[in-house]
Design a protein around this motif. Structure first.
Motif, PDB file in Angstrom:
ATOM      1  N   GLY A 114      46.644  89.652  14.862  1.00 34.97           N
ATOM      2  CA  GLY A 114      45.275  90.009  14.868  1.00 34.97           C
ATOM      3  C   GLY A 114      44.460  88.693  15.344  1.00 34.97           C
ATOM      4  O   GLY A 114      43.267  88.543  15.671  1.00 34.97           O
ATOM      5  N   PHE A 115      45.377  87.665  15.603  1.00 32.29           N
ATOM      6  CA  PHE A 115      44.795  86.404  16.047  1.00 32.29           C
ATOM      7  C   PHE A 115      45.494  85.912  17.408  1.00 32.29           C
ATOM      8  O   PHE A 115      45.362  84.870  17.903  1.00 32.29           O
ATOM      9  CB  PHE A 115      44.903  85.252  15.153  1.00 32.29           C
ATOM     10  N   MET A 169      40.089  80.579   9.400  1.00 31.29           N
ATOM     11  CA  MET A 169      40.345  81.849   8.792  1.00 31.29           C
ATOM     12  C   MET A 169      41.813  82.468   8.706  1.00 31.29           C
ATOM     13  O   MET A 169      42.070  82.978   7.496  1.00 31.29           O
ATOM     14  CB  MET A 169      39.438  82.958   9.619  1.00 31.29           C
ATOM     15  N   ALA A 170      42.490  82.256   9.642  1.00 27.55           N
ATOM     16  CA  ALA A 170      44.176  82.382   9.425  1.00 27.55           C
ATOM     17  C   ALA A 170      44.762  81.711   8.363  1.00 27.55           C
ATOM     18  O   ALA A 170      45.646  82.492   7.600  1.00 27.55           O
ATOM     19  CB  ALA A 170      44.565  82.264  10.848  1.00 27.55           C
ATOM     20  N   ALA A 171      44.344  80.536   8.206  1.00 32.73           N
ATOM     21  CA  ALA A 171      44.898  79.580   7.242  1.00 32.73           C
ATOM     22  C   ALA A 171      44.622  80.323   5.867  1.00 32.73           C
ATOM     23  O   ALA A 171      45.651  80.337   4.918  1.00 32.73           O
ATOM     24  CB  ALA A 171      44.534  78.296   7.254  1.00 32.73           C
ATOM     25  N   ASP A 172      43.317  80.709   5.627  1.00 30.49           N
ATOM     26  CA  ASP A 172      42.833  81.289   4.304  1.00 30.49           C
ATOM     27  C   ASP A 172      43.762  82.604   4.093  1.00 30.49           C
ATOM     28  O   ASP A 172      44.537  82.919   3.183  1.00 30.49           O
ATOM     29  CB  ASP A 172      41.515  81.708   4.455  1.00 30.49           C
ATOM     30  N   LYS A 173      43.848  83.310   5.306  1.00 30.92           N
ATOM     31  CA  LYS A 173      44.624  84.657   5.170  1.00 30.92           C
ATOM     32  C   LYS A 173      46.189  84.513   4.811  1.00 30.92           C
ATOM     33  O   LYS A 173      46.530  85.040   3.880  1.00 30.92           O
ATOM     34  CB  LYS A 173      44.536  85.204   6.600  1.00 30.92           C
ATOM     35  N   ASP A 225      58.758  84.010   2.736  1.00 28.48           N
ATOM     36  CA  ASP A 225      57.251  83.757   2.694  1.00 28.48           C
ATOM     37  C   ASP A 225      56.925  83.050   4.084  1.00 28.48           C
ATOM     38  O   ASP A 225      55.846  83.263   4.355  1.00 28.48           O
ATOM     39  CB  ASP A 225      57.195  82.913   1.393  1.00 28.48           C
ATOM     40  N   VAL A 226      57.533  81.947   4.511  1.00 30.32           N
ATOM     41  CA  VAL A 226      57.066  81.292   5.710  1.00 30.32           C
ATOM     42  C   VAL A 226      57.047  82.323   6.901  1.00 30.32           C
ATOM     43  O   VAL A 226      56.175  82.482   7.628  1.00 30.32           O
ATOM     44  CB  VAL A 226      57.762  80.004   5.965  1.00 30.32           C
ATOM     45  N   LYS A 227      57.967  83.125   7.121  1.00 28.08           N
ATOM     46  CA  LYS A 227      58.112  84.189   8.053  1.00 28.08           C
ATOM     47  C   LYS A 227      56.903  85.068   7.698  1.00 28.08           C
ATOM     48  O   LYS A 227      56.253  85.378   8.827  1.00 28.08           O
ATOM     49  CB  LYS A 227      59.410  84.970   8.034  1.00 28.08           C
ATOM     50  N   ALA A 228      56.595  85.567   6.578  1.00 27.07           N
ATOM     51  CA  ALA A 228      55.437  86.574   6.525  1.00 27.07           C
ATOM     52  C   ALA A 228      54.205  85.860   6.753  1.00 27.07           C
ATOM     53  O   ALA A 228      53.265  86.422   7.073  1.00 27.07           O
ATOM     54  CB  ALA A 228      55.336  86.907   4.971  1.00 27.07           C
ATOM     55  N   ALA A 229      54.000  84.482   6.478  1.00 32.16           N
ATOM     56  CA  ALA A 229      52.877  83.647   6.522  1.00 32.16           C
ATOM     57  C   ALA A 229      52.669  83.608   8.265  1.00 32.16           C
ATOM     58  O   ALA A 229      51.543  83.765   8.791  1.00 32.16           O
ATOM     59  CB  ALA A 229      52.821  82.353   6.076  1.00 32.16           C
ATOM     60  N   ILE A 230      53.665  83.341   8.994  1.00 32.58           N
ATOM     61  CA  ILE A 230      53.625  83.305  10.403  1.00 32.58           C
ATOM     62  C   ILE A 230      53.051  84.478  11.049  1.00 32.58           C
ATOM     63  O   ILE A 230      52.085  84.641  11.869  1.00 32.58           O
ATOM     64  CB  ILE A 230      54.857  82.732  11.275  1.00 32.58           C
ATOM     65  N   GLU A 231      53.548  85.793  10.525  1.00 33.58           N
ATOM     66  CA  GLU A 231      53.275  87.034  11.223  1.00 33.58           C
ATOM     67  C   GLU A 231      51.844  87.327  10.584  1.00 33.58           C
ATOM     68  O   GLU A 231      50.938  87.683  11.571  1.00 33.58           O
ATOM     69  CB  GLU A 231      54.225  88.051  10.337  1.00 33.58           C
ATOM     70  N   GLY A 232      51.341  86.810   9.353  1.00 33.56           N
ATOM     71  CA  GLY A 232      49.897  87.039   8.890  1.00 33.56           C
ATOM     72  C   GLY A 232      49.069  86.236   9.663  1.00 33.56           C
ATOM     73  O   GLY A 232      47.704  86.725   9.816  1.00 33.56           O
ATOM     74  N   GLY A 233      49.529  84.932  10.054  1.00 28.66           N
ATOM     75  CA  GLY A 233      48.542  84.190  10.983  1.00 28.66           C
ATOM     76  C   GLY A 233      48.447  84.314  12.192  1.00 28.66           C
ATOM     77  O   GLY A 233      47.706  83.550  12.856  1.00 28.66           O
TER      78      GLY A 233
END
Length: 182
Positions: free
Chosen positions: A63-64, A18-22, A52-60
């Motif tokens: 909440g998880f 789910m986190a990878a998809d997000k 973008d990588v930093k944002a992806a880490i934060e997004g992933g």
């Protein structure tokens, strides 16, 4: 321009998926490896520009948090890392071999990058917890002094984070051993 590598390691497979998809929906990243690893964890390895990588880490991770084991953001990784992780590196082993083992996927990728940037060594393989109960390792090759220096720097990094498991330097490996190295 791709100049960063990121990874998030999850305790549970559905949460990791789910986190990878997000992450892929909310950041301009390329997922280069997303898989279940031992012992039933899930990793997402991706590349892109630094922001973008930093944002992806934060997004992933937001909440998880209760399922995140480890993560990292690596700016300007060595190009060798991609082939060593994917198993597509074809190396004629000459000289010494160094092996470093850690307790986590994230820590071994960081340590492998440090080792490859320390001295003139070739990153042969980075094994990401496949069949190893969650542990990971990397193998490097080169002149003995270069391998020793790279292994020491990688060990220092892993000791600081408490992730070092073991290491070895084989000064003159036998041909039979090399044939079965990876």
């Amino acid at each position: 321009m791709v100049n960063a590598l990121g990874l998030v390691e999850y305790l549970k497979v559905p949460t990791g998926m789910m986190a990878a998809d997000k992450m892929s929906k909310t950041s301009n990243i390329d997922i280069i490896h997303a898989a279940t690893v031992c012992p039933g964890k899930y990793i997402v390895l991706f590349k892109g520009n630094l922001s973008d990588v930093k944002a992806a880490i934060e997004g992933g991770t937001i909440g998880f948090e209760h399922n995140v084991i480890d993560s990292f953001l690596l700016g300007n990784p060595t190009e060798q890392i991609y082939g060593a992780i994917s198993g597509s590196t074809s190396v004629e082993i000459k000289g010494a071999v160094g092996i470093v083992e850690s307790y986590s996927v994230a820590s071994i990728i960081e340590a492998a990058d440090i080792a490859a940037k320390t001295s003139a060594v070739t990153l042969v393989e980075v094994r990401l917890a496949r069949g190893m109960c969650g542990k990971s390792f990397f193998i490097i090759n080169g002149e003995l002094s270069a391998v020793e220096m790279s292994v020491e720097n990688a060990k220092k990094h892993l000791m600081e984070s408490g992730m070092l498991l073991d290491s070895a330097v084989i000064a003159s490996p036998s041909p039979n051993f090399i044939e079965n190295l990876y």
